[in-house]
Enzyme design. Sequence first.
Site, mmCIF file in Angstrom:
data_model
loop_
_atom_site.group_PDB
_atom_site.id
_atom_site.type_symbol
_atom_site.label_atom_id
_atom_site.label_comp_id
_atom_site.label_asym_id
_atom_site.label_seq_id
_atom_site.Cartn_x
_atom_site.Cartn_y
_atom_site.Cartn_z
ATOM 1 C CB SER A 77 -0.927 0.029 1.208
ATOM 2 O OG SER A 77 -2.093 -0.673 0.912
ATOM 3 C CE LYS A 80 -3.940 0.713 -1.033
ATOM 4 N NZ LYS A 80 -4.579 0.266 0.222
ATOM 5 C CE1 TYR A 202 -4.977 -1.194 -4.391
ATOM 6 C CE2 TYR A 202 -5.446 -3.543 -4.444
ATOM 7 C CZ TYR A 202 -5.170 -2.401 -3.733
ATOM 8 O OH TYR A 202 -5.068 -2.449 -2.370
ATOM 9 C CE1 TYR A 254 -4.646 1.258 4.329
ATOM 10 C CE2 TYR A 254 -3.141 0.002 5.685
ATOM 11 C CZ TYR A 254 -3.557 0.451 4.452
ATOM 12 O OH TYR A 254 -2.870 0.087 3.341
ATOM 13 C CB VAL A 272 -0.087 -5.819 4.171
ATOM 14 C CG1 VAL A 272 -1.342 -5.186 4.730
ATOM 15 C CG2 VAL A 272 -0.214 -6.097 2.683
HETATM 16 N N1 GLU Z 1 -2.338 -5.310 -1.883
HETATM 17 C C1 GLU Z 1 -2.843 -5.172 -0.547
HETATM 18 C C2 GLU Z 1 -4.351 -5.356 -0.567
HETATM 19 O O1 GLU Z 1 -4.965 -4.880 -1.451
HETATM 20 C C3 GLU Z 1 -2.458 -3.834 -0.011
HETATM 21 C C4 GLU Z 1 -2.906 -3.643 1.412
HETATM 22 C C5 GLU Z 1 -1.902 -2.911 2.259
HETATM 23 O O2 GLU Z 1 -0.693 -2.890 1.984
HETATM 24 O O3 GLU Z 1 -2.321 -2.344 3.261
HETATM 25 O O4 GLU Z 1 -4.945 -5.964 0.279
#
Ligand code: GLU
Length: 318
Positions: A77, A80, A202, A254, A272
């Site tokens: 993430s 992002k 994504y 988050y 993650v």
């Molecule tokens: N590719 C992971 C997902 O979509 C990213 C989540 C993350 O890194 O928090 O669940």
Amino acid sequence: MQAIAVLQGNELIYMEIQNIIERIHDEVKPLSAYGKVADYIPALKNVNPDQLGICVQTLDDKTFGVGQCETPFSIQSISKVFGLTLAYKALGGEIWQRLGKEPSGTAFNSLVQLEYEKGIPRNPFINAGALVISDIILSRYKFARRELLEFVRDVSGDARVDYNEDVARSEREHGYRNAALAYLMKSYGNIHNPVEDVLDFYFLQCSLEMKTTSLAKAFLYLANHGVVPFSGKQILTPSQAKRLNSLMITCGLYNEAGDFAYRVGLPGKSGVGGGIVAIIPKKLSICVWSPALNAFGNSLAGIEALERFTTYTKVSVF
Ligand code: GLU
């Protein structure tokens, strides 16, 4: 050992960054035994949890590293932030017609809120928001896959950064929740491209692999009013960079963003894969990687390391 000058208030103090991160490394490394690697993405579940790398990159081009700071890992993430940068560059404030700027208070992959809020994700850093951003990128960039990669290579100064197609495929095969989010948003008209294309892009974005040294460097434009310090390239306007940093403070971790702000006091983004990057405006960026996660999906040792960094150096945004 190198020392750097940091302006704190009106006082110029010198800190031995290398000493500080080595001390933090030794102190927080044992914590990785208490976390759990992300196993919902099969390709990530065999990563050795007992690893910790820390890199500090200053705006005046000094690099400090310790532990596994040169080991590439799945940035997940954290990517992002790069996606949001590309979408924001292309569309400016128009992106906020399709997603919000509020902390979600729910898990990164939660479906609950999205139904109540009619397919408009709370922010660009929860998965639903990042899927809308992926959709925008696909609409605005003809060669999205290549252009994202080139962008990340450019801002990190690392031409070896790449996608890990195995990780992307593995997540694609098991990413039922992300598929559910994307289809739900499609039903509300908030995904314009075919859902399968959006999911593919994504997952590919999330599969980017980088080492802490490259990732810390890649975030320097956010610490420098939108300008990459080593190339002079203007990526975002100062106002856009300010806004992106503000979003990292409120939404970057988050439903642990409040606790992170309280403990660390910096804009940051986690993934993650166990990485977290944070910036101190006009000074530096710091990337920490330790794959064992806490219950919120954030690196256990990573958060502790960042808390100690701002505590020991007495430098944060506050
Ligand atoms: N590719 C992971 C997902 O979509 C990213 C989540 C993350 O890194 O928090 O669940």
